[in-house]
Scaffold this motif. Structure first.
Motif, PDB file in Angstrom:
ATOM      1  N   THR A 193      12.665  -2.969   1.180  1.00 22.44           N
ATOM      2  CA  THR A 193      12.489  -2.492  -0.188  1.00 22.44           C
ATOM      3  C   THR A 193      11.385  -1.445  -0.321  1.00 22.44           C
ATOM      4  O   THR A 193      11.615  -0.418  -0.946  1.00 22.44           O
TER       5      THR A 193
ATOM      6  N   TYR B  52      11.329   2.474  -2.073  1.00 23.89           N
ATOM      7  CA  TYR B  52      10.417   2.921  -3.127  1.00 23.89           C
ATOM      8  C   TYR B  52       9.603   4.113  -2.666  1.00 23.89           C
ATOM      9  O   TYR B  52       9.376   5.070  -3.410  1.00 23.89           O
TER      10      TYR B  52
ATOM     11  N   ARG C 262      11.664   7.214  -2.547  1.00 25.56           N
ATOM     12  CA  ARG C 262      11.920   7.705  -3.893  1.00 25.56           C
ATOM     13  C   ARG C 262      10.747   8.562  -4.367  1.00 25.56           C
ATOM     14  O   ARG C 262      10.944   9.624  -4.968  1.00 25.56           O
TER      15      ARG C 262
ATOM     16  N   GLU D  44      10.419  11.822  -2.482  1.00 26.73           N
ATOM     17  CA  GLU D  44      11.408  12.767  -2.995  1.00 26.73           C
ATOM     18  C   GLU D  44      10.831  13.626  -4.118  1.00 26.73           C
ATOM     19  O   GLU D  44      11.140  14.806  -4.228  1.00 26.73           O
TER      20      GLU D  44
ATOM     21  N   ASP E 148      10.720  17.581  -4.268  1.00 23.32           N
ATOM     22  CA  ASP E 148      11.245  18.344  -5.395  1.00 23.32           C
ATOM     23  C   ASP E 148      10.229  19.383  -5.855  1.00 23.32           C
ATOM     24  O   ASP E 148      10.591  20.512  -6.181  1.00 23.32           O
TER      25      ASP E 148
ATOM     26  N   GLU F 218       1.532  -0.881  -6.607  1.00 21.60           N
ATOM     27  CA  GLU F 218       2.808  -1.554  -6.401  1.00 21.60           C
ATOM     28  C   GLU F 218       3.088  -1.721  -4.912  1.00 21.60           C
ATOM     29  O   GLU F 218       3.509  -2.798  -4.467  1.00 21.60           O
TER      30      GLU F 218
ATOM     31  N   ASN G 105       1.013  -4.466  -3.557  1.00 17.25           N
ATOM     32  CA  ASN G 105       1.496  -5.795  -3.914  1.00 17.25           C
ATOM     33  C   ASN G 105       2.733  -6.175  -3.125  1.00 17.25           C
ATOM     34  O   ASN G 105       2.864  -7.315  -2.681  1.00 17.25           O
ATOM     35  N   ILE G 106       3.605  -5.197  -2.959  1.00 14.41           N
ATOM     36  CA  ILE G 106       4.890  -5.581  -2.349  1.00 14.41           C
ATOM     37  C   ILE G 106       4.801  -5.624  -0.838  1.00 14.41           C
ATOM     38  O   ILE G 106       5.478  -6.419  -0.198  1.00 14.41           O
TER      39      ILE G 106
ATOM     40  N   PHE H 132      -0.309  -6.547   1.104  1.00 19.85           N
ATOM     41  CA  PHE H 132      -0.913  -7.871   1.113  1.00 19.85           C
ATOM     42  C   PHE H 132       0.127  -8.979   1.167  1.00 19.85           C
ATOM     43  O   PHE H 132      -0.167 -10.135   0.858  1.00 19.85           O
ATOM     44  N   ASN H 133       1.333  -8.611   1.542  1.00 24.05           N
ATOM     45  CA  ASN H 133       2.353  -9.628   1.733  1.00 24.05           C
ATOM     46  C   ASN H 133       2.035 -10.427   2.989  1.00 24.05           C
ATOM     47  O   ASN H 133       1.740  -9.868   4.043  1.00 24.05           O
ATOM     48  N   LYS H 134       2.084 -11.731   2.878  1.00 21.91           N
ATOM     49  CA  LYS H 134       1.646 -12.589   3.977  1.00 21.91           C
ATOM     50  C   LYS H 134       2.493 -12.372   5.232  1.00 21.91           C
ATOM     51  O   LYS H 134       1.982 -12.345   6.355  1.00 21.91           O
ATOM     52  N   ILE H 135       3.785 -12.189   5.016  1.00 22.72           N
ATOM     53  CA  ILE H 135       4.668 -12.017   6.182  1.00 22.72           C
ATOM     54  C   ILE H 135       4.319 -10.726   6.902  1.00 22.72           C
ATOM     55  O   ILE H 135       4.236 -10.675   8.132  1.00 22.72           O
TER      56      ILE H 135
END
Lengths: 194, 372
Positions: free
Chosen positions: B127, B131, B134, B137, B141, B186, B189-190, B193-196
């Protein structure tokens, strides 16, 4: 032991944070949609309000186009090309600035320059082109440009000029003239005396 | 618990592999699941950049520099232009310098977004990749509005720029930065610092500072090892000495100093520093003519120059030898990704099979620049 549970707690909590973000994106999907359904929708051409008196510069990188009636055969674009994908051959047209109707040669460019050369070959191999735009800047008559941009009225942008055969990507801009008609303008071969 | 030493198995990763970020072959010697040695085999993307440069004029080299590090082409153009200008003793207008800084910092953000996104992809997070692409991009542009091209710009020329900013372009950049700044949180967060993600990257592929320095590693990879070395501060070129920014270094927040996570996080912090620089540059952008100092014919005097600049991947150097003709006699490019790849074998031995791609992804290599 406490570390074991802390790891589990951290995994789940950070996973939830991540899922929250993706969930928020999923709710806003209609608003923030960035995917274009390509064949139905085309990529919008960005507005290029150049200003600063450089409006003659074409800053689209697309297929090269030549207005051959305006070309004076100065070879500046050929020399500027870093990959040598432009091939130009010219012959002297004895009469400077005069129309030669039989081979479709016009004597004056749209800027009013008298042409001294007939362009017999102007090939651009777009499969070799590196889209650097370097050939566009030195042209004194603004006759070579990439399609779209300020010239979009004459030539709309051509993003997808794909071909089945690689040879079809060689664009020939010089006028096709029958050999007999051309022969009298070509330099006469000296007869070898026996 | 000792390692059972049996015969080593040779495993080839690549040349055609989605995680090698190009055409790179990794000869991996494995002892069970543990890596004994990694030998990168390069050269699949060799296009004779340096030999080509000996046959084209100085301004025609610029499209070729685009194609070395195709992810940060502005920075490559910048480095080359700065080198030739020093050779010619050319002074460029102030507006040109500011615009160069703005576009190369934007390109740095775009490059880091790609690096971080694909790094996440390598360790299994899909994911954030979407992001980040995006948002990248949007920068592309902006560049398309600026110079018509999305990746290979040919924008920064020797002595100037191909175009000035279009009307209202500064506002567009500010709009983008306003949009982009909250996105960094964002991403943190995603992914960060994601534990996995931390489990996959922290304490993995530790590159101690001595190893990094002895291999000549530079850029975010070196700073991830805790060495504060950034050419923008330590050897300022162009007008970087006018800006106020920090150099983030790896601190080992979740693991050891110099692990994959540190290299990742340094890039994340660098993006906010780049935003900072762009904001300052736009605020101070002077007016002027960007074509004023463009030389009619680039014909540097006899001599040689070595100029290094800070590209998103590190210390990018151009050595140019001139014999007074309009064609460079010799051009050598020192590519930062090459040194980053050369340390691969040293830091990945002893780790598990699945860590190889995490280490490779954290080094952020571009094969176009390694093979040239």
């Amino acid at each position: 032991m406490s570390r074991y549970f802390r790891n589990i707690f951290e995994s789940i909590s950070t996973l939830m944070t991540g899922l929250g973000i993706t969930w928020r994106h999923m709710i806003r999907i209609r608003k923030d949609n960035v995917t274009l359904q390509y064949p139905e929708e085309r990529w919008p051409r960005p507005e290029r309000n150049i200003g600063f008196d450089f409006s003659e510069y074409n800053i689209i990188r697309s297929r090269l186009q030549v207005d051959i009636d305006d070309c004076i055969g100065c070879l500046k674009c050929e020399r500027a090309c870093p990959v040598q994908c432009i091939k130009i051959v010219t012959v002297k047209s004895g009469a400077k600035g005069e129309d030669l109707m039989d081979i479709g040669h016009t004597g004056l460019t749209s800027n009013g320059t008298k042409k001294a050369l007939i362009v017999t070959r102007f090939d651009i191999d777009m499969s070799e082109c590196c889209y650097c735009n370097l050939c566009v800047y030195p042209c004194p008559e603004d006759c070579i440009y990439m399609t779209g941009g300020p010239n979009s009225k004459k030539h709309p942008i051509d993003y997808e000029f794909s071909q089945y055969d690689r040879n079809d990507l060689i664009f020939k801009f010089a006028k096709e003239v029958e050999e007999e008609k051309m022969a009298k303008y070509l330099p006469q071969k000296e007869k070898v005396e026996a | 618990m000792g390692i059972v030493h049996g015969d080593l198995m040779t495993l080839n990763i690549g040349p055609q592999h989605p995680s090698t970020h190009g055409v790179l072959r990794l000869k991996v010697k494995t002892d069970g699941e543990i890596i004994a040695d990694v030998e990168p085999v390069i050269g699949y993307l060799h296009r004779c950049f340096e030999k080509h440069c000996e046959n084209v004029t100085y301004d025609q080299v610029i499209p070729y520099t685009d194609r070395c590090d195709y992810i940060a082409a502005m920075n490559n153009n910048f480095g080359y232009a700065v080198a030739v200008e020093e050779l010619m003793d050319l002074k460029v207008p102030e507006r040109v310098e500011y615009i160069r800084v703005i576009v190369s910092e934007l390109n740095r953000i775009a490059s880091h977004l790609l690096a971080l996104g694909t790094f996440g992809l390598d360790v299994g997070a899909f994911t954030p990749f979407l992001y980040m692409f995006r948002d990248r991009e949007r920068i592309l542009d902006l560049f398309e509005v600026l110079c018509g091209a999305r990746l290979l710009y040919n924008y920064i020329w020797v002595g100037g720029l191909s175009h000035d900013f279009p009307n209202g372009f500064e506002e567009k950049i500010i709009d983008f930065l306003d949009y982009f700044e909250p996105q960094l949180d964002e991403y943190n967060n995603i992914l960060t610092f994601n534990k996995i993600f931390i489990e996959r990257t922290a304490d993995v592929g530790v590159m101690p500072a001595e190893v990094a320095i002895s291999y000549g590693v530079s850029g975010p990879n070196l700073r991830g090892s805790g060495v504060k070395w950034d050419l923008r501060k330590d050897d300022p070129y162009s007008i970087y000495d006018k800006f106020d920014f920090n150099i983030p270094v790896g601190t080992g927040t979740v693991g050891t100093i110099g692990d994959c996570w540190d290299r990742y996080y340094v890039r994340m912090l660098e993006m906010s520093e780049s935003i900072n620089i762009v904001r300052q540059a736009i605020k101070a952008l002077p007016s002027g003519d960007v074509h004023q100092a463009l030389p009619k014919k680039i014909r540097p005097p006899k001599g040689s120059v070595y100029k290094r600049t800070e590209s998103p991947r590190g210390d990018l150097g151009y050595y140019i030898e001139s014999d007074g003709s309009p064609i460079p006699y010799r051009l050598k490019m020192r590519s930062p990704a090459f040194t980053a790849l050369s340390v691969m074998g040293e830091i990945s031995s002893g780790w598990m099979m699945s860590d190889v791609l995490a280490i490779l992804g954290s080094l952020d290599i571009v094969l176009g620049e390694i093979d040239r």
